[in-house]
Scaffold this motif. Structure first.
Motif, PDB file in Angstrom:
ATOM      1  N   GLY A  98       0.831  -1.188   0.000  1.00 57.59           N
ATOM      2  CA  GLY A  98       0.000   0.000   0.000  1.00 57.59           C
ATOM      3  C   GLY A  98       0.870   1.244   0.000  1.00 57.59           C
ATOM      4  N   ALA A  99       0.335   2.331  -0.561  1.00 53.16           N
ATOM      5  CA  ALA A  99       1.106   3.571  -0.622  1.00 53.16           C
ATOM      6  C   ALA A  99       0.203   4.792  -0.478  1.00 53.16           C
ATOM      7  CB  ALA A  99       1.898   3.640  -1.928  1.00 53.16           C
ATOM      8  N   GLY A 100      -0.887   4.623   0.288  1.00 53.59           N
ATOM      9  CA  GLY A 100      -1.769   5.743   0.584  1.00 53.59           C
ATOM     10  C   GLY A 100      -1.127   6.687   1.578  1.00 53.59           C
ATOM     11  N   ASP A 101      -1.904   7.588   2.157  1.00 54.30           N
ATOM     12  CA  ASP A 101      -1.301   8.604   3.026  1.00 54.30           C
ATOM     13  C   ASP A 101      -0.717   8.024   4.310  1.00 54.30           C
ATOM     14  OD1 ASP A 101      -4.196   8.337   3.642  1.00 54.30           O
ATOM     15  OD2 ASP A 101      -3.785   9.811   5.185  1.00 54.30           O
ATOM     16  N   LEU A 102      -1.374   7.024   4.916  1.00 55.93           N
ATOM     17  CA  LEU A 102      -0.808   6.421   6.127  1.00 55.93           C
ATOM     18  C   LEU A 102       0.431   5.603   5.795  1.00 55.93           C
ATOM     19  CD1 LEU A 102      -3.890   5.278   8.240  1.00 55.93           C
ATOM     20  CD2 LEU A 102      -2.636   7.432   8.301  1.00 55.93           C
ATOM     21  N   ALA A 103       0.368   4.847   4.720  1.00 58.26           N
ATOM     22  CA  ALA A 103       1.531   4.075   4.285  1.00 58.26           C
ATOM     23  C   ALA A 103       2.692   5.001   3.957  1.00 58.26           C
ATOM     24  CB  ALA A 103       1.177   3.230   3.070  1.00 58.26           C
ATOM     25  N   THR A 104       2.377   6.144   3.358  1.00 59.55           N
ATOM     26  CA  THR A 104       3.416   7.114   3.013  1.00 59.55           C
ATOM     27  C   THR A 104       4.055   7.683   4.267  1.00 59.55           C
ATOM     28  OG1 THR A 104       2.367   7.689   0.908  1.00 59.55           O
ATOM     29  CG2 THR A 104       3.837   9.333   1.884  1.00 59.55           C
ATOM     30  N   GLY A 105       3.262   7.941   5.297  1.00 64.99           N
ATOM     31  CA  GLY A 105       3.828   8.418   6.553  1.00 64.99           C
ATOM     32  C   GLY A 105       4.823   7.430   7.119  1.00 64.99           C
ATOM     33  N   VAL A 106       4.495   6.149   7.049  1.00 63.00           N
ATOM     34  CA  VAL A 106       5.408   5.101   7.514  1.00 63.00           C
ATOM     35  C   VAL A 106       6.663   5.067   6.644  1.00 63.00           C
ATOM     36  CG1 VAL A 106       5.702   2.619   7.825  1.00 63.00           C
ATOM     37  CG2 VAL A 106       3.550   3.711   8.490  1.00 63.00           C
ATOM     38  N   ALA A 107       6.467   5.094   5.331  1.00 60.52           N
ATOM     39  CA  ALA A 107       7.596   5.004   4.400  1.00 60.52           C
ATOM     40  C   ALA A 107       8.560   6.166   4.576  1.00 60.52           C
ATOM     41  CB  ALA A 107       7.082   4.971   2.959  1.00 60.52           C
ATOM     42  N   VAL A 108       8.033   7.379   4.719  1.00 55.82           N
ATOM     43  CA  VAL A 108       8.889   8.561   4.877  1.00 55.82           C
ATOM     44  C   VAL A 108       9.683   8.467   6.178  1.00 55.82           C
ATOM     45  CG1 VAL A 108       8.862  11.058   5.282  1.00 55.82           C
ATOM     46  CG2 VAL A 108       7.490  10.072   3.440  1.00 55.82           C
ATOM     47  N   SER A 109       9.034   8.048   7.252  1.00 54.89           N
ATOM     48  CA  SER A 109       9.725   7.924   8.543  1.00 54.89           C
ATOM     49  C   SER A 109      10.853   6.898   8.474  1.00 54.89           C
ATOM     50  CB  SER A 109       8.737   7.536   9.644  1.00 54.89           C
ATOM     51  OG  SER A 109       7.797   8.556   9.878  1.00 54.89           O
ATOM     52  N   LEU A 110      10.563   5.712   7.922  1.00 51.32           N
ATOM     53  CA  LEU A 110      11.571   4.658   7.848  1.00 51.32           C
ATOM     54  C   LEU A 110      12.699   5.041   6.899  1.00 51.32           C
ATOM     55  CD1 LEU A 110       9.341   1.447   7.811  1.00 51.32           C
ATOM     56  CD2 LEU A 110      10.371   2.628   9.766  1.00 51.32           C
ATOM     57  N   HIS A 111      12.343   5.668   5.786  1.00 53.37           N
ATOM     58  CA  HIS A 111      13.358   6.098   4.818  1.00 53.37           C
ATOM     59  C   HIS A 111      14.301   7.120   5.445  1.00 53.37           C
ATOM     60  CE1 HIS A 111      14.998   7.014   0.815  1.00 53.37           C
ATOM     61  NE2 HIS A 111      14.941   8.281   1.171  1.00 53.37           N
ATOM     62  N   LYS A 112      13.759   8.057   6.194  1.00 53.42           N
ATOM     63  CA  LYS A 112      14.593   9.083   6.816  1.00 53.42           C
ATOM     64  C   LYS A 112      15.430   8.529   7.967  1.00 53.42           C
ATOM     65  CE  LYS A 112      11.995  13.159   5.413  1.00 53.42           C
ATOM     66  NZ  LYS A 112      11.268  14.395   5.816  1.00 53.42           N
ATOM     67  N   CYS A 113      15.007   7.367   8.493  1.00 51.59           N
ATOM     68  CA  CYS A 113      15.822   6.685   9.512  1.00 51.59           C
ATOM     69  C   CYS A 113      16.988   5.935   8.882  1.00 51.59           C
ATOM     70  CB  CYS A 113      14.967   5.695  10.299  1.00 51.59           C
ATOM     71  SG  CYS A 113      13.886   6.461  11.523  1.00 51.59           S
ATOM     72  N   GLY A 114      16.968   5.812   7.563  1.00 51.24           N
ATOM     73  CA  GLY A 114      18.055   5.130   6.871  1.00 51.24           C
ATOM     74  C   GLY A 114      17.714   3.752   6.357  1.00 51.24           C
ATOM     75  N   MET A 115      16.498   3.287   6.601  1.00 47.58           N
ATOM     76  CA  MET A 115      16.121   1.955   6.122  1.00 47.58           C
ATOM     77  C   MET A 115      15.862   1.977   4.620  1.00 47.58           C
ATOM     78  SD  MET A 115      13.588   0.550   9.101  1.00 47.58           S
ATOM     79  CE  MET A 115      13.998   0.770  10.844  1.00 47.58           C
ATOM     80  N   LYS A 116      16.024   0.826   4.004  1.00 43.59           N
ATOM     81  CA  LYS A 116      15.722   0.655   2.587  1.00 43.59           C
ATOM     82  C   LYS A 116      14.253   0.255   2.470  1.00 43.59           C
ATOM     83  CE  LYS A 116      20.419  -0.650   1.274  1.00 43.59           C
ATOM     84  NZ  LYS A 116      21.061  -0.188   2.522  1.00 43.59           N
ATOM     85  N   VAL A 117      13.494   1.027   1.703  1.00 42.23           N
ATOM     86  CA  VAL A 117      12.047   0.832   1.622  1.00 42.23           C
ATOM     87  C   VAL A 117      11.624   0.517   0.192  1.00 42.23           C
ATOM     88  CG1 VAL A 117       9.793   1.898   1.985  1.00 42.23           C
ATOM     89  CG2 VAL A 117      11.681   2.413   3.561  1.00 42.23           C
ATOM     90  N   ILE A 118      10.745  -0.477   0.066  1.00 45.84           N
ATOM     91  CA  ILE A 118      10.103  -0.829  -1.198  1.00 45.84           C
ATOM     92  C   ILE A 118       8.606  -0.796  -0.954  1.00 45.84           C
ATOM     93  CG2 ILE A 118       9.679  -2.702  -2.844  1.00 45.84           C
ATOM     94  CD1 ILE A 118      12.565  -3.594  -2.407  1.00 45.84           C
ATOM     95  N   MET A 119       7.833  -0.280  -1.937  1.00 44.48           N
ATOM     96  CA  MET A 119       6.388  -0.226  -1.792  1.00 44.48           C
ATOM     97  C   MET A 119       5.719  -0.946  -2.966  1.00 44.48           C
ATOM     98  SD  MET A 119       5.938   3.732  -0.463  1.00 44.48           S
ATOM     99  CE  MET A 119       4.493   3.442   0.575  1.00 44.48           C
ATOM    100  N   ILE A 120       4.565  -1.554  -2.693  1.00 41.01           N
ATOM    101  CA  ILE A 120       3.783  -2.182  -3.759  1.00 41.01           C
ATOM    102  C   ILE A 120       2.353  -1.678  -3.683  1.00 41.01           C
ATOM    103  CG2 ILE A 120       5.251  -4.226  -3.890  1.00 41.01           C
ATOM    104  CD1 ILE A 120       3.185  -5.757  -2.265  1.00 41.01           C
ATOM    105  N   GLU A 121       1.698  -1.604  -4.843  1.00 42.05           N
ATOM    106  CA  GLU A 121       0.343  -1.057  -4.915  1.00 42.05           C
ATOM    107  C   GLU A 121      -0.470  -1.819  -5.955  1.00 42.05           C
ATOM    108  OE1 GLU A 121      -2.167   0.586  -4.250  1.00 42.05           O
ATOM    109  OE2 GLU A 121      -1.676   2.037  -2.694  1.00 42.05           O
ATOM    110  N   ILE A 122      -1.770  -1.486  -6.001  1.00 43.51           N
ATOM    111  CA  ILE A 122      -2.636  -2.025  -7.041  1.00 43.51           C
ATOM    112  C   ILE A 122      -2.500  -1.150  -8.285  1.00 43.51           C
ATOM    113  CG2 ILE A 122      -4.231  -3.040  -5.396  1.00 43.51           C
ATOM    114  CD1 ILE A 122      -6.094  -0.669  -5.831  1.00 43.51           C
ATOM    115  N   ALA A 123      -3.042  -1.614  -9.394  1.00 42.01           N
ATOM    116  CA  ALA A 123      -2.871  -0.893 -10.660  1.00 42.01           C
ATOM    117  C   ALA A 123      -3.558   0.462 -10.672  1.00 42.01           C
ATOM    118  CB  ALA A 123      -3.390  -1.755 -11.809  1.00 42.01           C
ATOM    119  N   GLN A 124      -4.666   0.591  -9.936  1.00 43.78           N
ATOM    120  CA  GLN A 124      -5.376   1.865  -9.836  1.00 43.78           C
ATOM    121  C   GLN A 124      -5.598   2.202  -8.363  1.00 43.78           C
ATOM    122  OE1 GLN A 124      -8.999   1.691 -12.299  1.00 43.78           O
ATOM    123  NE2 GLN A 124      -7.905   2.934 -13.802  1.00 43.78           N
TER     124      GLN A 124
END
Length: 334
Positions: free
Chosen positions: A93-119
């Motif tokens: 998922g990459a909605g707004d809550l998922a994005t909040g998680v991704a941004v936090s982990l990315h800024k901590c230095g972790m390597k992040v990959i995201m997956i989503e549906i086609a639409q």
């Protein structure tokens, strides 16, 4: 049912594993990326990087008379940076809550990959990395996601300091990348195929999951006293369908589809609207703003939706800047 009181041994084992996540970082075998091909983590040092419990405390001897951290403190920091930089997290998922998680982990230095549906159906598109699925790339608070066509492209994108995002509705990326951590941030309110065995740590956001059974931990997403609480045994609060109040407005601020059909938007995120104004159509039927304020969320025009689905929301506070920054809720969860 308590463990040992008749419950299946397998369930007790799962709960014990879930509790062990709390002490996970105290004894971490760091994966080495030297000569690494994504999907096959080669631990070149069999011992890895071990972090004993006692090193977490900074004794008086490690601080100089002037109060500056000494060598031991710097060593602790170096070790933690090394650990974080070598953790691969896959977020579903990459909605707004998922994005909040991704941004936090990315800024901590972790390597992040995201997956989503086609639409993707992200409502808050201006702060959702899911927009990269449509636009090719999306940046939120200086963190950029880039849509990749092949799993093999992930290493190059991560190497450039960005987040690769894939259309992967079956979750095939999990078996390919074999991440240390999987986060189900789809906010589907039910489990659509996430399992304890997906990774060493499996975390889910919100209702629909049971910590110790189908995931190791659940993060509370309901606004209020427990928002952001990590649950290691049990479930998050059930979805009430009632949005949190903002300046006394709850249900009135939500925009919902009056019927099934294709959305045609008239107003965009960041636009100011008046109560009763038509802001979109669904299959020709109007969607009117229930209150005056600024549109903080609006589903992408052209998306097919079901009747009564949330397609947007109006913020009565009327602060446009809130439309373009990660919300307080997303930060608490991330």
């Amino acid at each position: 049912m308590e463990e040992g009181s008749g419950g299946p041994p397998a369930q007790a084992e799962k709960k014990e594993k879930a509790r062990s996540i709390q002490s996970y970082f105290l004894d971490f075998d760091t994966p080495s990326f030297a000569g690494h091909s994504f999907g096959h983590f080669q631990r070149t040092d069999p011992g890895g990087l071990r972090v004993p419990h006692e090193i977490l405390g900074v004794s008086e001897s490690s601080v100089s008379p002037e109060g500056n951290p000494g060598g031991r403190f710097r060593e602790i920091r170096r070790m933690w940076v090394t650990i974080l930089n070598n953790i691969l997290v896959l977020i579903k998922g990459a909605g707004d809550l998922a994005t909040g998680v991704a941004v936090s982990l990315h800024k901590c230095g972790m390597k992040v990959i995201m997956i989503e549906i086609a639409q993707p159906r992200a409502i808050r598109g201006t702060v959702a990395l899911a927009e990269a699925i449509y636009e090719g790339q999306m940046e939120v608070e200086e963190v950029r996601a880039i849509r990749a066509a092949r799993f093999q492209d992930a290493e190059e994108i991560i190497g450039k300091g960005h987040i690769p995002i894939f259309v992967d509705e079956k979750g095939e990326a999990i078996a390919h990348f074999r991440p240390e951590v999987v986060v189900d941030a789809t906010m589907a309110k039910r489990n659509l195929g996430t399992h304890l065995e997906d990774a060493r740590i499996v975390i889910a956001l919100g209702p629909g999951f049971t910590a110790g059974e189908d995931v190791h931990a659940v993060v509370e997403t309901m606004r209020g006293h427990y928002l952001g609480r990590v649950i290691f045994d049990g479930r998050a609060m059930e979805n009430t369908g009632i949005p949190a109040d903002i300046q006394g407005y709850g249900l009135e601020r939500v925009l919902r589809a009056p019927t099934r059909g294709k959305v045609r938007t008239l107003r965009n995120i960041g636009d100011f609207v008046q109560k009763g104004e038509i802001v979109a159509y669904v299959d020709g039927q109007p969607v009117r703003a229930g209150i005056s304020g600024v549109i903080r969320g609006m589903i992408k025009s052209g998306i097919e939706v079901e009747e009564d689905l949330k397609i947007g929301d109006v913020d009565p506070r009327g602060v446009r800047e809130y439309c373009y920054t990660i919300s307080d809720k997303s930060r608490a969860i991330g």
